[in-house]
Scaffold this active site. Structure first.
Site, PDB file in Angstrom:
ATOM      1  N   HIS A 313      27.529  23.902  24.696  1.00 12.52           N
ATOM      2  CA  HIS A 313      28.620  23.158  24.067  1.00 12.52           C
ATOM      3  C   HIS A 313      29.915  23.914  24.331  1.00 12.52           C
ATOM      4  O   HIS A 313      29.950  25.149  24.276  1.00 12.52           O
ATOM      5  CB  HIS A 313      28.395  23.037  22.565  1.00 12.52           C
ATOM      6  CG  HIS A 313      29.573  22.460  21.826  1.00 12.52           C
ATOM      7  ND1 HIS A 313      29.863  21.109  21.820  1.00 12.52           N
ATOM      8  CD2 HIS A 313      30.554  23.058  21.081  1.00 12.52           C
ATOM      9  CE1 HIS A 313      30.955  20.895  21.101  1.00 12.52           C
ATOM     10  NE2 HIS A 313      31.397  22.062  20.639  1.00 12.52           N
ATOM     11  N   SER A 315      34.142  23.647  23.243  1.00 11.64           N
ATOM     12  CA  SER A 315      35.231  22.973  22.525  1.00 11.64           C
ATOM     13  C   SER A 315      36.343  23.977  22.298  1.00 11.64           C
ATOM     14  O   SER A 315      36.124  25.193  22.347  1.00 11.64           O
ATOM     15  CB  SER A 315      34.745  22.397  21.194  1.00 11.64           C
ATOM     16  OG  SER A 315      34.354  23.433  20.319  1.00 11.64           O
ATOM     17  N   SER A 323      42.432  17.952  20.990  1.00  9.27           N
ATOM     18  CA  SER A 323      41.006  18.238  20.851  1.00  9.27           C
ATOM     19  C   SER A 323      40.296  18.069  22.190  1.00  9.27           C
ATOM     20  O   SER A 323      40.503  17.091  22.913  1.00  9.27           O
ATOM     21  CB  SER A 323      40.373  17.305  19.818  1.00  9.27           C
ATOM     22  OG  SER A 323      38.973  17.508  19.757  1.00  9.27           O
TER      23      SER A 323
END
Length: 450
Positions: A313, A315, A323
């Site tokens: 993942h 981010s 974002s």
């Protein structure tokens, strides 16, 4: 390498030995004497025979031990060539055992039966005395044994709790008792197993170089901080580690549960030109994956092949229009070519697919589906590592090159880490600006691992 060590032991065993009176002759067998770790201290004894000196040595135990067999440590007492010597032998030998993240625990080894409290040595004579104790149930994987109360180097032993531990123990014993090169080679092959010696499991070809703080924890991606300027001044900072969830009974295991890792990497771009010097963007990347540095597959075209597969993942932890978030299942084979102890080539393509790209649906246009890592260098010298990405559209993509050199070779052996020089050009150095091309930039800094 194991064969050569064992053969050296064989050659030593064939050397003439001092004659010993019974009942001490059994203690004088020197099949493990080539494993000896010499003590630095010489002990003086004011005996009836006058002043004489003894050398005390701890013989290195078997490098791989079966958990159902007791730990055995052998102490070698030898007299100098001056005068006879009287030695008092303790009933127990104290050791400190360190295993994994557990605190060191005391371990008392009991002297073998039939050995008197006092030994009498003639000039030039030596005697061996064995001490033993069961392995603690909590001891797993590679353990460290430190002598307590006398000066000797520590010993490292791998404990095998697997199904084949009896065969391993028998092979270790056969290797030490071997009298021909063929016997040495046969025993060494059993101990080494199909994919390497358990005491020296395959090196971590994917990760940076270095030893983790604990047995479960190790480096993953390189860890460094470096700064450079091209238009503006910024720094790149990366922290990364991986954690082996379970230490297997046999360190050569290839099973899923025994080779499951959690990893975390954090990469930040630090704007040193702006007011208050903020971090422009930070990428947070946890991962869960299966990984073996050596699959055991052999070919005349490569020296070793590793493999990993899992899900990652990424981010940047921001909200709204800033974002960025992606999930990537991936596979990553790694091939190494040449002598792994010297300059050699590593090729490692990471192949992935995107899930959950609602915040950045066109990321594949700029990043593609493959990270190709190519490294060349030696473990104790310079290394050049380049990661290339090619987007699915136009000539979008990136080149990230990192050159490292051990700081110890520049400033002396007391220094750790590496001099780090990096170059980046293209898209996607950070998630926030994955679709905006920044100026190419070169940076210089310091890395803990590479």
């Amino acid at each position: 390498m194991r064969f050569h060590a064992a053969f050296a032991r064989l050659a030593f065993c064939s050397a003439p030995r001092p004659s010993l009176p019974t009942p001490f002759a059994p203690f004088a067998q020197t099949s493990r004497t080539a494993r000896a770790i010499r003590l630095s201290a010489l002990l003086a004894f004011p005996a009836l025979y006058g002043e004489a000196h003894a050398t005390i040595a701890m013989l290195q135990p078997a490098r791989e031990a079966a958990a159902n067999q007791p730990l055995q440590i052998t102490i070698l007492y030898s007299a100098d060539d001056a005068k006879p010597l009287t030695i008092t032998v303790p009933p127990t030998l104290k050791m400190s055992l360190t295993s994994g993240e557990q605190a060191p625990q005391p371990l008392d080894l009991v002297r073998e039966p039939g050995v008197p409290d006092t030994l009498h040595l003639r000039p030039g004579q030596f005697l061996k005395v064995r001490f033993s104790a069961p392995w603690p149930a909590s001891a797993r994987g590679q353990v460290r044994l430190d002598p307590v109360g006398f000066d000797a180097s520590p010993a490292l032993v791998v404990i095998n709790r697997g199904k084949e531990q009896d065969a391993v123990a028998q092979a270790e014993h056969a290797e030490t008792q071997a009298t021909t090169p063929a016997q040495v080679a046969t025993a060494a092959a059993v101990v080494a197993g199909p994919t390497g010696d358990a005491i020296s499991p395959p090196g971590d070809s994917l990760s940076s170089t270095g030893r983790g703080l604990f047995s479960h924890l190790s480096y993953y991606e390189p860890m460094y901080i470096a700064a450079g300027r091209n238009g503006d001044t910024n720094a790149r900072l990366q922290l990364s580690f991986k954690y082996r969830i379970r230490i297997p009974d046999d360190l050569r295991s290839k099973s899923l549960v025994d080779n499951l890792y959690f990893a975390y990497t954090q990469t930040s771009i630090w704007d040193l030109s702006a007011d208050s010097r903020p971090f422009r963007d930070t990428t947070y990347s946890p991962q869960l994956f299966y990984y073996v540095p050596d699959t055991g597959w052999r070919s005349p075209f490569f020296t070793r092949m590793g493999f990993s597969a899992g899900i990652a993942h990424e981010s940047n932890g921001k909200a709204g229009t800033d974002s960025r978030s992606i999930n990537m299942p991936f596979i990553r084979p790694t091939w190494e070519f040449g002598d792994l102890t010297a300059n050699h080539l590593t090729v490692s393509p990471k192949i992935y697919y995107y899930l959950g790209t609602s915040n950045n649906p066109d990321i594949a246009d700029y990043r593609g589906y493959v990270d190709l890592l190519v490294k060349y260098g030696s473990p104790d010298g310079w290394q050049l590592a380049t990661t290339v990405r090619k987007g699915t559209k136009h000539w979008y993509g990136s080149v990230d090159t990192q050159f490292t050199y051990p700081l110890a070779k520049v400033l002396g052996s007391a220094w750790g880490g590496y001099i780090w020089v990096g170059y980046f050009n293209g898209y996607g150095e950070d998630l926030l600006d994955y679709n905006n091309r920044q100026h190419w930039i070169a940076r210089i800094g310091y890395s803990i691992s590479r």
